[in-house]
Design a protein around this motif. Structure first.
Motif, PDB file in Angstrom:
ATOM      1  N   LEU A 271       0.706  -1.172   0.061  1.00 49.30           N
ATOM      2  CA  LEU A 271      -0.074  -0.008   0.100  1.00 49.30           C
ATOM      3  C   LEU A 271       0.847   1.300   0.109  1.00 49.30           C
ATOM      4  O   LEU A 271       0.563   2.282  -0.659  1.00 49.30           O
ATOM      5  N   ARG A 272       2.196   1.214   0.674  1.00 52.53           N
ATOM      6  CA  ARG A 272       2.667   2.304   0.673  1.00 52.53           C
ATOM      7  C   ARG A 272       3.447   2.845  -0.548  1.00 52.53           C
ATOM      8  O   ARG A 272       3.889   3.906  -0.691  1.00 52.53           O
ATOM      9  N   SER A 273       3.264   1.889  -1.493  1.00 58.42           N
ATOM     10  CA  SER A 273       3.972   2.228  -2.900  1.00 58.42           C
ATOM     11  C   SER A 273       2.556   2.304  -4.058  1.00 58.42           C
ATOM     12  O   SER A 273       2.912   2.794  -5.046  1.00 58.42           O
ATOM     13  N   ALA A 274       1.560   2.393  -3.440  1.00 55.08           N
ATOM     14  CA  ALA A 274       0.456   2.567  -4.302  1.00 55.08           C
ATOM     15  C   ALA A 274      -0.268   3.736  -4.069  1.00 55.08           C
ATOM     16  O   ALA A 274      -0.085   4.638  -3.217  1.00 55.08           O
ATOM     17  N   THR A 275      -1.399   4.231  -5.206  1.00 50.26           N
ATOM     18  CA  THR A 275      -2.125   5.475  -5.184  1.00 50.26           C
ATOM     19  C   THR A 275      -3.761   5.065  -5.157  1.00 50.26           C
ATOM     20  O   THR A 275      -4.531   5.812  -4.589  1.00 50.26           O
ATOM     21  N   VAL A 276      -3.935   4.042  -5.665  1.00 48.89           N
ATOM     22  CA  VAL A 276      -5.291   3.293  -5.951  1.00 48.89           C
ATOM     23  C   VAL A 276      -5.547   2.025  -5.501  1.00 48.89           C
ATOM     24  O   VAL A 276      -4.848   1.251  -5.789  1.00 48.89           O
ATOM     25  N   MET A 277      -6.542   1.707  -4.791  1.00 42.91           N
ATOM     26  CA  MET A 277      -6.795   0.132  -4.690  1.00 42.91           C
ATOM     27  C   MET A 277      -8.289   0.042  -4.936  1.00 42.91           C
ATOM     28  O   MET A 277      -9.116   0.469  -4.696  1.00 42.91           O
ATOM     29  N   MET A 278      -8.733  -1.348  -5.574  1.00 41.16           N
ATOM     30  CA  MET A 278      -9.979  -1.706  -5.778  1.00 41.16           C
ATOM     31  C   MET A 278     -10.335  -2.896  -5.043  1.00 41.16           C
ATOM     32  O   MET A 278      -9.292  -3.757  -4.798  1.00 41.16           O
ATOM     33  N   GLY A 279     -11.507  -3.132  -4.397  1.00 40.81           N
ATOM     34  CA  GLY A 279     -11.584  -4.228  -3.417  1.00 40.81           C
ATOM     35  C   GLY A 279     -13.238  -4.500  -3.290  1.00 40.81           C
ATOM     36  O   GLY A 279     -13.917  -3.552  -3.577  1.00 40.81           O
ATOM     37  N   VAL A 280     -13.322  -5.807  -2.680  1.00 35.57           N
ATOM     38  CA  VAL A 280     -14.692  -5.887  -2.094  1.00 35.57           C
ATOM     39  C   VAL A 280     -14.723  -5.630  -0.741  1.00 35.57           C
ATOM     40  O   VAL A 280     -13.799  -5.461  -0.150  1.00 35.57           O
ATOM     41  N   PRO A 281     -15.958  -5.534  -0.355  1.00 33.82           N
ATOM     42  CA  PRO A 281     -16.115  -4.969   1.039  1.00 33.82           C
ATOM     43  C   PRO A 281     -15.099  -5.880   1.880  1.00 33.82           C
ATOM     44  O   PRO A 281     -14.702  -5.269   3.078  1.00 33.82           O
ATOM     45  N   THR A 282     -15.046  -7.209   1.818  1.00 35.57           N
ATOM     46  CA  THR A 282     -14.465  -8.021   2.611  1.00 35.57           C
ATOM     47  C   THR A 282     -12.844  -7.378   2.769  1.00 35.57           C
ATOM     48  O   THR A 282     -11.985  -7.685   3.953  1.00 35.57           O
ATOM     49  N   PHE A 283     -12.129  -7.025   1.735  1.00 34.93           N
ATOM     50  CA  PHE A 283     -10.747  -6.290   1.944  1.00 34.93           C
ATOM     51  C   PHE A 283     -10.669  -5.299   2.688  1.00 34.93           C
ATOM     52  O   PHE A 283     -10.005  -5.097   3.626  1.00 34.93           O
ATOM     53  N   TYR A 284     -11.939  -4.490   2.959  1.00 36.44           N
ATOM     54  CA  TYR A 284     -11.908  -3.268   3.679  1.00 36.44           C
ATOM     55  C   TYR A 284     -12.152  -3.802   5.134  1.00 36.44           C
ATOM     56  O   TYR A 284     -11.472  -3.150   5.928  1.00 36.44           O
ATOM     57  N   THR A 285     -13.016  -4.694   5.592  1.00 42.08           N
ATOM     58  CA  THR A 285     -13.140  -5.087   6.655  1.00 42.08           C
ATOM     59  C   THR A 285     -12.032  -5.912   7.283  1.00 42.08           C
ATOM     60  O   THR A 285     -11.526  -5.597   8.557  1.00 42.08           O
ATOM     61  N   ARG A 286     -11.325  -6.613   6.397  1.00 45.07           N
ATOM     62  CA  ARG A 286     -10.111  -7.349   6.855  1.00 45.07           C
ATOM     63  C   ARG A 286      -8.889  -6.361   7.171  1.00 45.07           C
ATOM     64  O   ARG A 286      -8.268  -6.458   8.180  1.00 45.07           O
ATOM     65  N   LEU A 287      -8.641  -5.426   6.288  1.00 47.79           N
ATOM     66  CA  LEU A 287      -7.811  -4.533   6.305  1.00 47.79           C
ATOM     67  C   LEU A 287      -7.818  -3.633   7.708  1.00 47.79           C
ATOM     68  O   LEU A 287      -6.904  -3.218   8.549  1.00 47.79           O
ATOM     69  N   LEU A 288      -9.200  -3.326   8.141  1.00 44.98           N
ATOM     70  CA  LEU A 288      -9.386  -2.671   9.370  1.00 44.98           C
ATOM     71  C   LEU A 288      -8.971  -3.477  10.710  1.00 44.98           C
ATOM     72  O   LEU A 288      -8.637  -2.838  11.713  1.00 44.98           O
ATOM     73  N   GLN A 289      -8.913  -4.652  10.461  1.00 43.40           N
ATOM     74  CA  GLN A 289      -8.444  -5.727  11.715  1.00 43.40           C
ATOM     75  C   GLN A 289      -7.010  -5.857  11.587  1.00 43.40           C
ATOM     76  O   GLN A 289      -6.422  -6.678  12.360  1.00 43.40           O
ATOM     77  N   THR A 290      -6.253  -5.460  10.526  1.00 42.25           N
ATOM     78  CA  THR A 290      -4.966  -5.486  10.299  1.00 42.25           C
ATOM     79  C   THR A 290      -4.029  -4.731  11.244  1.00 42.25           C
ATOM     80  O   THR A 290      -3.977  -3.543  11.128  1.00 42.25           O
ATOM     81  N   TRP A 316     -17.916   1.887   6.233  1.00 43.05           N
ATOM     82  CA  TRP A 316     -17.387   3.066   5.518  1.00 43.05           C
ATOM     83  C   TRP A 316     -16.827   3.963   6.508  1.00 43.05           C
ATOM     84  O   TRP A 316     -15.958   4.610   6.580  1.00 43.05           O
ATOM     85  N   GLN A 317     -17.670   4.219   7.583  1.00 36.68           N
ATOM     86  CA  GLN A 317     -17.426   5.126   8.723  1.00 36.68           C
ATOM     87  C   GLN A 317     -16.049   4.754   9.271  1.00 36.68           C
ATOM     88  O   GLN A 317     -15.352   5.664   9.544  1.00 36.68           O
ATOM     89  N   ALA A 318     -16.057   3.712   9.544  1.00 38.55           N
ATOM     90  CA  ALA A 318     -14.855   3.180  10.495  1.00 38.55           C
ATOM     91  C   ALA A 318     -13.595   3.169   9.734  1.00 38.55           C
ATOM     92  O   ALA A 318     -12.713   3.799  10.170  1.00 38.55           O
ATOM     93  N   PHE A 319     -13.638   3.106   8.202  1.00 38.28           N
ATOM     94  CA  PHE A 319     -12.368   3.386   7.595  1.00 38.28           C
ATOM     95  C   PHE A 319     -12.053   4.722   7.336  1.00 38.28           C
ATOM     96  O   PHE A 319     -11.019   4.835   7.503  1.00 38.28           O
ATOM     97  N   TYR A 320     -13.161   5.559   7.414  1.00 40.17           N
ATOM     98  CA  TYR A 320     -12.766   7.098   7.297  1.00 40.17           C
ATOM     99  C   TYR A 320     -12.238   7.434   8.633  1.00 40.17           C
ATOM    100  O   TYR A 320     -11.050   8.192   8.497  1.00 40.17           O
ATOM    101  N   GLN A 321     -12.748   6.906   9.877  1.00 42.57           N
ATOM    102  CA  GLN A 321     -12.099   7.433  11.009  1.00 42.57           C
ATOM    103  C   GLN A 321     -10.703   6.775  11.107  1.00 42.57           C
ATOM    104  O   GLN A 321      -9.750   7.447  11.669  1.00 42.57           O
ATOM    105  N   HIS A 322     -10.376   5.697  10.570  1.00 40.25           N
ATOM    106  CA  HIS A 322      -9.177   5.001  10.840  1.00 40.25           C
ATOM    107  C   HIS A 322      -7.973   5.672   9.912  1.00 40.25           C
ATOM    108  O   HIS A 322      -7.055   5.484  10.210  1.00 40.25           O
TER     109      HIS A 322
END
Ligand code: MCA
Ligand code: AMP
Length: 534
Positions: A271-290, A316-322
């Motif tokens: 992620l540190r070398s990227a600017t855009v990511m596409m994913g399904v919602p599970t990607f985002y819930t899992r990232l939030l727990q990483t 969506w909200q949790a991702f924004y806060q994080h």
């Protein structure tokens, strides 16, 4: 050789629009509307620009794509594959898999990718339905699948995740085929299988123009620029990872950090070398727990995009806060590519999928296809250059999914605001989406009903914190049967892909039914709603 059907004349307006738009990109495209040619037009001027960067540091460059796909096309041509032939592929994600896709386009043949989780029984169905001239499988599947391939007179070659196999051997010896086959924009570039309410998978036929128009729109809508780097962790057997992600990147000539699968730790590193990511919602819930995933890890990111399944407003909200990022949610279907998107610049609202993409008309209708006033819930219908050419060899099914005035009936329940903002609020079709993958309960119910000791079964989706929805089967066993949940799961795993196997099974004496005798799945969904929430 397959001749693409002409399904509806009224779509010619849309086609004309796309054709003139493509011709304005490059005049030669008005003669040859092969998507490969369009992609090649956008390769960066500097041939050393990275195309795919792999976790092991290997890098493939834009300047090599044309010569390499010419070798793949030469290999396919030597096997007799040409214009309109189907190339079925059930292979791991790799640069070579992507080169195979591009070479298939280049030849004017039809690329038919399959989920790598499908079992040999499921693959045999696709072989019988798609009748491909060529099937590329993982080497470890060769022995199991050779009989099914022979039964359909299909040539079977292999390719593994490191790019090795009998396909590669042929490519290495092939005489390059430099030409890009001339196709009209209506011709089929790819068939994407999507499951169906009848339990039988249908192949959605997407034309070169369907894919090209959608990709050109998204590249602009999502503001891709030459300095972007796309983090690609999606599978490439489906429309999201193969078309949306790859085409956007290639039409801007930018690098993709090409990960073999979604692994949160690996995503965090890259992620540190990227600017855009596409994913399904599970990607985002899992990232939030990483652990370690925070604002700093996203500091170079300009855009996170989510789709394929509903993104919960709370995620969506949790991702924004994080992270400080508003995830951009969009909506699509195998039959129509991307359909609606939250804006890049305007307000992105959680729980909505934004506005119709430019050139696409959306309406929310009652069951007689009459548009409903803003705010009312109905079935979302659509028309535009993105809408597919029909289901492979299912003309009646195709006709039944379109209205008389040429709108495709999505089966999704939605509302529209006065200013055109869409919210997907449910589904008319009996569909479960688990981790971004579709499961039609009918298929699983038929498999369970066929087991000894089962009277009948109902399969439902209930909330699942990780997967969005998790599959539950409710089974009535015959009196005296010793059938238990573990043996049902084990038996199903032999014939069904793992993501289609229910994670929880309940045994009941009878299923709730309404006065018409129809199983009341809403009651079951309520009764078992807490299954995965404990
Ligand atoms: C894997 N498993 C699943 C799923 N994936 N179970 C339910 N739902 C799933 N989606 C099971 C396997 O069978 C296995 O079970 C266990 O989970 C571990 O498998 P593994 O492969 O390690 O799973 P994972 O790496 O954790 O994968 C989860 C995932 C993946 C990352 C969410 O499924 C994924 O990448 N999904 C994205 C799908 C996608 O691209 N959809 C776009 C469709 P066992 O242990 O029992 O063997 S395109 C579309 O929908 C439209 C057009 C659109 O709008 O985009
Ligand atoms: P597929 O058949 O795999 O193409 O899945 C398409 C279906 O995924 C759509 O008909 C919707 O039900 C669902 N879908 C895709 N994106 C979204 C989204 N952002 N929100 C809700 N549902 C979605």
């Amino acid at each position: 050789m397959y001749s693409p059907p002409r399904i509806r004349n009224r779509r010619h307006d849309c086609r004309a629009q796309v054709q003139s738009r493509l011709a304005s990109v490059d005049p030669s495209l008005s003669l040859n509307q092969n998507l490969y040619l369009l992609l090649r037009q956008h390769f960066p001027a500097d041939p050393d620009t990275a195309w795919l960067v792999l976790p092991d540091g290997r890098c493939l460059r834009y300047g090599d794509i044309d010569a390499t796909t010419a070798c793949y096309a030469g290999a396919l041509h030597s096997l007799g594959i040409g214009h309109g032939d189907r190339v079925l592929a059930q292979i791991d994600k790799s640069p070579e898999a992507l080169l195979l896709y591009l070479a298939t386009l280049r030849l004017g043949a039809i690329y038919v990718p399959l989920n790598t989780a499908y079992t040999p029984t499921e693959v045999a169905y696709f072989l019988g339905d798609a009748r491909p001239e060529l099937f590329i499988a993982r080497p470890d599947r060769e022995a199991t699948l050779s009989e099914a391939a022979q039964a359909t007179a299909t040539t079977l070659l292999t390719l593994d995740g490191s790019g090795q196999g009998s396909l590669r051997e042929r490519v290495d010896q092939a005489t390059p085929l430099e030409a890009v086959t001339t196709v009209s924009g209506d011709e089929i570039a790819s068939i994407i299988y999507t499951s169906g309410t009848t339990g039988r998978s249908k192949g959605a036929m997407l034309s070169h123009n369907n894919l090209a128009s959608n990709a050109l729109t998204l590249r602009t809508l999502w503001g891709f620029v030459g300095s972007d780097v796309l983090l690609h962790a999606l599978p490439i057997y489906h429309l999201h990872g193969l078309f949306v992600a790859v085409h956007c990147a290639m039409l801007r000539g930018i690098p993709m950090l090409f990960l073999p699968r979604f692994d949160p730790g690996q995503v965090l590193t890259h992620l540190r070398s990227a600017t855009v990511m596409m994913g399904v919602p599970t990607f985002y819930t899992r990232l939030l727990q990483t652990e370690g995933f925070d604002r700093a890890s996203c500091e170079h990111m300009r855009l996170f995009i989510s789709g394929s399944a509903p993104l919960l407003a709370q995620t969506w909200q949790a991702f924004y806060q994080h992270t400080g990022h508003h995830i951009l949610e969009r909506y699509g279907m195998s039959e129509a590519g991307m359909i609606a998107s939250n804006p890049l610049a305007g307000e992105r609202l959680p729980g909505t999928v934004g506005f119709a993409l430019p050139g696409i008309t959306l309406r929310v209708c009652d069951n007689t296809h009459r548009p409903l006033p803003a705010g009312q819930t109905g079935v979302l219908e659509m028309r535009g250059p993105n809408v597919f050419q029909g289901y492979w060899q299912m003309p009646e099914k195709t006709a039944s999914e379109f209205t008389n005035d040429g709108f495709f009936i999505s089966g999704d329940l939605a509302t529209l605001t006065e200013d055109g903002r869409v919210s997907i609020v449910g589904r008319e079709k009996d569909l479960v989406i688990s981790g971004g993958l579709n499961v039609y309960p009918k298929e699983i119910e038929e498999a369970i009903d066929a087991l000894d000791g089962v009277n009948e079964a109902a399969v439902i989706g209930v909330p699942h914190a990780d997967l969005g929805e998790g599959l539950v089967a409710v089974i009535c066993v015959t009196p005296g049967s010793a059938l238990d949940a573990d043996s049902v799961i084990e038996t199903l795993k032999a014939s069904l892909a793992g993501f289609k196997v229910p994670r929880q099974i309940y045994s009941v004496d009878e299923l709730p039914r309404n006065a018409m005798g129809k199983v009341q799945k809403n009651i079951l969904r309520e009764r078992y709603a807490e299954t995965f929430c404990a």
